[in-house]
Design a protein around this motif. Structure first.
Motif, PDB file in Angstrom:
ATOM      1  N   THR A  59       0.951  -1.166  -0.054  1.00 23.60           N
ATOM      2  CA  THR A  59      -0.306  -0.047   0.106  1.00 23.60           C
ATOM      3  C   THR A  59       0.795   1.196   0.229  1.00 23.60           C
ATOM      4  O   THR A  59       1.984   1.175   0.410  1.00 23.60           O
ATOM      5  CB  THR A  59      -1.076  -0.015   1.345  1.00 23.60           C
ATOM      6  N   ASP A  60       0.206   2.209  -0.433  1.00 27.30           N
ATOM      7  CA  ASP A  60       0.892   3.552  -0.329  1.00 27.30           C
ATOM      8  C   ASP A  60       0.590   4.743   0.827  1.00 27.30           C
ATOM      9  O   ASP A  60       0.712   5.693   1.123  1.00 27.30           O
ATOM     10  CB  ASP A  60       0.915   4.260  -1.546  1.00 27.30           C
ATOM     11  N   ASP A  61      -0.568   3.884   1.585  1.00 29.75           N
ATOM     12  CA  ASP A  61      -0.874   4.614   2.632  1.00 29.75           C
ATOM     13  C   ASP A  61      -0.344   4.053   4.041  1.00 29.75           C
ATOM     14  O   ASP A  61      -0.405   3.049   4.306  1.00 29.75           O
ATOM     15  CB  ASP A  61      -2.730   4.181   2.818  1.00 29.75           C
ATOM     16  N   GLN A  62       0.567   5.067   4.381  1.00 27.01           N
ATOM     17  CA  GLN A  62       1.545   4.736   5.597  1.00 27.01           C
ATOM     18  C   GLN A  62       0.584   4.215   6.762  1.00 27.01           C
ATOM     19  O   GLN A  62       0.965   3.348   7.560  1.00 27.01           O
ATOM     20  CB  GLN A  62       2.532   5.942   5.786  1.00 27.01           C
ATOM     21  N   LEU A  63      -0.348   5.064   7.109  1.00 24.47           N
ATOM     22  CA  LEU A  63      -1.325   4.747   8.335  1.00 24.47           C
ATOM     23  C   LEU A  63      -1.906   3.579   8.225  1.00 24.47           C
ATOM     24  O   LEU A  63      -1.937   2.695   9.125  1.00 24.47           O
ATOM     25  CB  LEU A  63      -2.261   5.804   8.435  1.00 24.47           C
ATOM     26  N   LEU A  64      -2.539   2.953   7.165  1.00 25.58           N
ATOM     27  CA  LEU A  64      -2.853   1.736   6.828  1.00 25.58           C
ATOM     28  C   LEU A  64      -1.891   0.644   7.101  1.00 25.58           C
ATOM     29  O   LEU A  64      -2.345  -0.412   7.704  1.00 25.58           O
ATOM     30  CB  LEU A  64      -3.701   1.444   5.741  1.00 25.58           C
ATOM     31  N   SER A  65      -0.720   0.863   6.481  1.00 28.77           N
ATOM     32  CA  SER A  65       0.250  -0.246   6.710  1.00 28.77           C
ATOM     33  C   SER A  65       0.538  -0.379   8.176  1.00 28.77           C
ATOM     34  O   SER A  65       0.787  -1.664   8.333  1.00 28.77           O
ATOM     35  CB  SER A  65       1.315   0.278   5.738  1.00 28.77           C
ATOM     36  N   ASP A  85       7.636   8.888  -4.528  1.00 27.57           N
ATOM     37  CA  ASP A  85       6.577   7.978  -3.476  1.00 27.57           C
ATOM     38  C   ASP A  85       7.185   7.058  -2.835  1.00 27.57           C
ATOM     39  O   ASP A  85       8.025   6.297  -3.380  1.00 27.57           O
ATOM     40  CB  ASP A  85       5.251   7.780  -4.636  1.00 27.57           C
ATOM     41  N   GLN A 100       6.032   3.124  -0.916  1.00 31.05           N
ATOM     42  CA  GLN A 100       5.088   2.144  -0.821  1.00 31.05           C
ATOM     43  C   GLN A 100       5.678   1.447   0.404  1.00 31.05           C
ATOM     44  O   GLN A 100       6.824   1.261   0.668  1.00 31.05           O
ATOM     45  CB  GLN A 100       4.779   1.252  -1.906  1.00 31.05           C
ATOM     46  N   GLU A 110     -12.624  -1.866   7.149  1.00 31.49           N
ATOM     47  CA  GLU A 110     -12.249  -0.571   6.861  1.00 31.49           C
ATOM     48  C   GLU A 110     -13.133   0.149   5.648  1.00 31.49           C
ATOM     49  O   GLU A 110     -13.230   1.446   5.798  1.00 31.49           O
ATOM     50  CB  GLU A 110     -10.842  -0.455   6.585  1.00 31.49           C
TER      51      GLU A 110
END
Length: 85
Positions: A8-14, A56, A58, A83
């Motif tokens: 993922t590119d979403d750090q919070l989700l990771s 960017d 990931q 989610e």
């Protein structure tokens, strides 16, 4: 041998997913990978949100034990469906 389980590119989700897997007892590693943004133009138009020259990142989640792969993927699918709801 480790298996890549999610990208993922979403750090919070990771971070959330890594913590979820670890709290369930799965040994997980996170690796940051660099992704070069798409070049501008008609095909890439609107896809590149980064300033020119910026990269960017990931996050890849890697599961250490392959024997846990099926149950860990099921846990991730459940968490992601909650989610998105």
């Amino acid at each position: 041998m480790a298996s890549k389980i999610y990208t993922t590119d979403d750090q919070l989700l990771s971070s959330y997913l890594r913590n979820l897997l670890q709290s369930a007892g799965y040994p997980v590693l996170t690796q940051q990978t660099r992704v070069e943004p798409a070049l501008g133009g008609e095909e890439g138009e609107g896809k590149d949100h980064s300033p020119q020259g910026q990269l960017d990142w990931q996050s890849e989640l890697w599961l250490i034990r392959d024997a846990d792969l099926a149950s860990a993927q099921q846990l991730l699918q459940q968490a992601l469906s909650l989610e998105s709801a």
